[in-house]
Scaffold this active site. Structure first.
Site, mmCIF file in Angstrom:
data_model
loop_
_atom_site.group_PDB
_atom_site.id
_atom_site.type_symbol
_atom_site.label_atom_id
_atom_site.label_comp_id
_atom_site.label_asym_id
_atom_site.label_seq_id
_atom_site.Cartn_x
_atom_site.Cartn_y
_atom_site.Cartn_z
ATOM 1 C CG ASP A 12 -1.756 1.150 1.430
ATOM 2 O OD1 ASP A 12 -1.638 2.130 0.665
ATOM 3 O OD2 ASP A 12 -2.595 1.108 2.351
ATOM 4 C CB ILE A 13 1.498 3.893 -2.538
ATOM 5 C CG1 ILE A 13 2.728 4.747 -2.848
ATOM 6 C CG2 ILE A 13 0.197 4.698 -2.637
ATOM 7 C CD1 ILE A 13 2.942 5.021 -4.306
ATOM 8 C CG ASN A 62 -9.607 13.411 -10.910
ATOM 9 O OD1 ASN A 62 -9.657 14.629 -10.789
ATOM 10 N ND2 ASN A 62 -10.145 12.590 -10.022
ATOM 11 N N GLY A 101 -9.477 4.556 -5.957
ATOM 12 C CA GLY A 101 -8.154 3.940 -6.104
ATOM 13 C C GLY A 101 -7.090 4.559 -5.208
ATOM 14 C CB VAL A 102 -3.546 5.473 -5.938
ATOM 15 C CG1 VAL A 102 -2.415 6.205 -5.232
ATOM 16 C CG2 VAL A 102 -3.078 4.100 -6.397
ATOM 17 C CG ASP A 103 -7.048 10.919 -6.324
ATOM 18 O OD1 ASP A 103 -6.342 11.571 -5.530
ATOM 19 O OD2 ASP A 103 -7.776 11.438 -7.191
ATOM 20 C CB SER A 114 -2.784 4.886 -16.628
ATOM 21 O OG SER A 114 -2.925 6.280 -16.757
HETATM 22 N N1 AR6 Z 1 -1.369 1.542 -2.909
HETATM 23 C C1 AR6 Z 1 -0.786 1.140 -4.068
HETATM 24 N N2 AR6 Z 1 -1.477 0.841 -5.177
HETATM 25 C C2 AR6 Z 1 -2.828 0.934 -5.115
HETATM 26 C C3 AR6 Z 1 -3.514 1.367 -3.948
HETATM 27 C C4 AR6 Z 1 -2.714 1.674 -2.810
HETATM 28 N N3 AR6 Z 1 -3.259 2.087 -1.659
HETATM 29 N N4 AR6 Z 1 -4.857 1.375 -4.204
HETATM 30 C C5 AR6 Z 1 -5.004 0.965 -5.490
HETATM 31 N N5 AR6 Z 1 -3.792 0.698 -6.042
HETATM 32 P P1 AR6 Z 1 -6.003 3.731 -9.859
HETATM 33 P P2 AR6 Z 1 -5.651 5.110 -12.461
HETATM 34 C C6 AR6 Z 1 -3.465 0.219 -7.407
HETATM 35 O O1 AR6 Z 1 -7.379 3.366 -10.292
HETATM 36 O O2 AR6 Z 1 -5.944 3.920 -13.301
HETATM 37 C C7 AR6 Z 1 -9.039 7.820 -9.315
HETATM 38 O O3 AR6 Z 1 -10.426 7.894 -9.167
HETATM 39 C C8 AR6 Z 1 -4.628 -0.258 -8.222
HETATM 40 O O4 AR6 Z 1 -4.945 -1.606 -7.876
HETATM 41 O O5 AR6 Z 1 -5.802 4.363 -8.546
HETATM 42 O O6 AR6 Z 1 -4.519 5.999 -12.861
HETATM 43 C C9 AR6 Z 1 -8.425 9.127 -9.734
HETATM 44 O O7 AR6 Z 1 -9.102 10.235 -9.176
HETATM 45 C C10 AR6 Z 1 -4.063 -0.155 -9.624
HETATM 46 O O8 AR6 Z 1 -3.225 -1.278 -9.889
HETATM 47 O O9 AR6 Z 1 -5.311 4.736 -10.926
HETATM 48 C C11 AR6 Z 1 -8.553 9.089 -11.232
HETATM 49 O O10 AR6 Z 1 -9.826 9.532 -11.654
HETATM 50 C C12 AR6 Z 1 -3.166 1.086 -9.577
HETATM 51 O O11 AR6 Z 1 -2.955 1.306 -8.166
HETATM 52 C C13 AR6 Z 1 -8.409 7.636 -11.563
HETATM 53 O O12 AR6 Z 1 -8.732 6.928 -10.368
HETATM 54 C C14 AR6 Z 1 -3.755 2.344 -10.176
HETATM 55 O O13 AR6 Z 1 -5.130 2.379 -9.969
HETATM 56 C C15 AR6 Z 1 -6.991 7.267 -11.923
HETATM 57 O O14 AR6 Z 1 -6.976 5.943 -12.381
#
Ligand code: AR6
Length: 176
Positions: A11-12, A25, A33-35, A123
């Site tokens: 977990d980052i 975004n 997600g991460v955000d 992404s």
């Molecule tokens: N730590 C590390 N990696 C993670 C974590 C975490 N805590 N949580 C999820 N991931 P994403 P995107 C992984 O969707 O595709 C948001 O709504 C996840 O499993 O966060 O760039 C923003 O506001 C995946 O493998 O990023 C944008 O609208 C990776 O991180 C949109 O999502 C990226 O998933 C960005 O989408």
């Protein structure tokens, strides 16, 4: 293998580095997600900084990056970058924009005297970029940047799921 690159599964929001990168975004106002995890864990100081950035420059364009406090996170700063939304018809453009997102995050890190930085897999979640291609672009972009820069001492790729972790492991260590 570049000895300034590390790979972690986890977990980052728990990583102790000068900066972690957020998959934001263009609005910079949070999401899933991460955000979502970063804003939840880091607290409102991050969002307050995001509002200040919006007052100054408006939204953050795809492929660009901006910096805020890390708030309550173990990392001192969050570098917010916006990865491309992937689709078959825009895949070439998306590849360039993904490379920009990694490179511009590192540029922002250098300007802010950051030496250690952790990247999530930009992404490949909600934005649907194919995992293998995204990992190749991420690693190539970071290696190219590090070749031309000595300030950044450590880049950590943080993979959340096993499949992605295995892809990175293969790409980073297969030639050992
Ligand atoms: N730590 C590390 N990696 C993670 C974590 C975490 N805590 N949580 C999820 N991931 P994403 P995107 C992984 O969707 O595709 C948001 O709504 C996840 O499993 O966060 O760039 C923003 O506001 C995946 O493998 O990023 C944008 O609208 C990776 O991180 C949109 O999502 C990226 O998933 C960005 O989408």
């Amino acid at each position: 293998m570049n000895n300034r690159i590390e790979l972690i599964k986890g977990d980052i929001t728990k990583i102790h580095t000068d900066a972690i990168v957020n998959t934001a975004n263009t609005s910079l106002l949070g999401g899933g997600g991460v955000d979502g995890a970063i804003h939840r864990t880091g607290g409102k100081a991050i969002l307050e900084d995001c509002y200040k950035i919006r007052e100054r420059q408006g939204s953050c364009k795809t492929g660009e990056a901006v910096i805020t406090t890390g708030g309550k996170l173990p990392a001192k700063y969050v570098i917010h970058t916006v990865g491309p939304v992937w689709s078959k018809s825009n895949s070439v453009k998306a590849e360039q924009l993904l490379e920009n997102a990694y490179r511009n995050s590192l540029k922002v890190a250098v300007v802010n005297n950051i030496e250690t930085i952790a990247f999530p897999n930009i992404s490949i979640g909600i934005y649907h970029f194919p995992k293998q291609e995204a990992a190749e672009i991420a690693i190539d972009s970071v290696k190219t940047f590090l070749d031309g820069n000595n300030q950044i001492k450590k880049v950590i790729f943080v993979c959340f799921d096993e499949e992605n972790y295995q892809i990175y492991k293969m790409l980073l260590y297969a030639d050992q």
